[in-house]
Design a protein around this motif. Structure first.
Motif: not given
Length: 235
Positions: A7-10, A118-126, A166-170
């Motif tokens: 819902q936002g960034v604190a 228009n996309n931002h791709v994260l590869r995440i190591a687990v 939109e996800t990056l903005r929020m």
């Protein structure tokens, strides 16, 4: 419970250390604290925290135990650090993402970043022991955001998520660089299904299990593939 829709960034306004405890004062976006009460739950980068004090109209305090500081990214926060935040879901609320408990399972890290148009791709190591619960097209929560796994490589121990503007903005994801740590909460029904199937396989096959694992490995598969939830099987 939370929905995984940030819902936002604190922002961390102040940090106070006490024996066995660290208190955070967070500053929230305008309107976020309306109706917020002491004792209410707020997801802070995916960690369920309890409001211990209200400060004016847009700040609140939260106490965090040492165990939570060690198991999550909250221990690395400093004054000025941003966090994804979400108020606890009300009864009857629309679940735009998927149900989250706010209990972090493990920390992961950003392995690489790609930026197609228009996309931002994260590869995440687990960590390897957690990959059994992560499947392409399945849900996962990263820093409190409900996201869909785009690709997953069980052998190399990574998965990818694609983020729209939109996800990056929020959220805070646009600021995460390679090596950044992230809080991960796996989708709970997937965990239950996988663990139930694996337990059944272990119980029924017993000493034959190593032979099955060897046979599957020769075909590029594993017992974890057999435990994949039906909705995530390839069509």
């Amino acid at each position: 419970m939370f929905t995984g829709i940030v819902q936002g960034v604190a922002t961390v306004a102040a940090i106070t250390d006490r024996p066995g405890l660290r208190s955070f004062t967070l500053g929230f976006p305008k309107g976020f604290c309306e109706g917020l009460e002491i004792g209410a739950s707020v997801s802070c980068d995916g960690v369920c925290l309890t409001v211990t004090r209200l400060r004016g109209t847009d700040h609140a305090d939260f106490d965090v135990m040492l165990q939570s500081l060690n198991l999550t990214t909250l221990g690395a926060l400093t004054e000025g650090s941003p966090l994804n935040v979400e108020r606890a879901a009300r009864d009857g609320a629309e679940i735009g993402g998927h149900p989250l408990s706010g209990h972090i399972d493990f920390k992961a890290s950003v392995a690489s970043i790609r930026q197609p148009e228009n996309n931002h791709v994260l590869r995440i190591a687990v960590p390897p022991q957690w990959m059994r619960y992560i499947f392409a097209k399945g849900y996962i929560a990263i820093n409190g955001a409900s996201l869909t796994v785009a690709e997953a490589d069980r052998k190399a121990c990574w998965f990818e998520v694609w983020l729209i503007p939109e996800t990056l903005r929020m959220t805070t994801f646009a600021d995460k660089g390679v090596g950044a740590e992230l809080n991960i909460e796996i989708e709970r029904s997937t965990q239950v299904f996988v663990d139930t199937v694996r337990d059944a396989i272990d119980e029924r096959l017993g000493p034959l299990l190593p032979a099955l694992e060897k046979l599957l490995a020769a075909q590029g598969q594993s017992v974890d593939d057999l435990a994949r939830p039906p909705a995530q099987l390839p069509g």
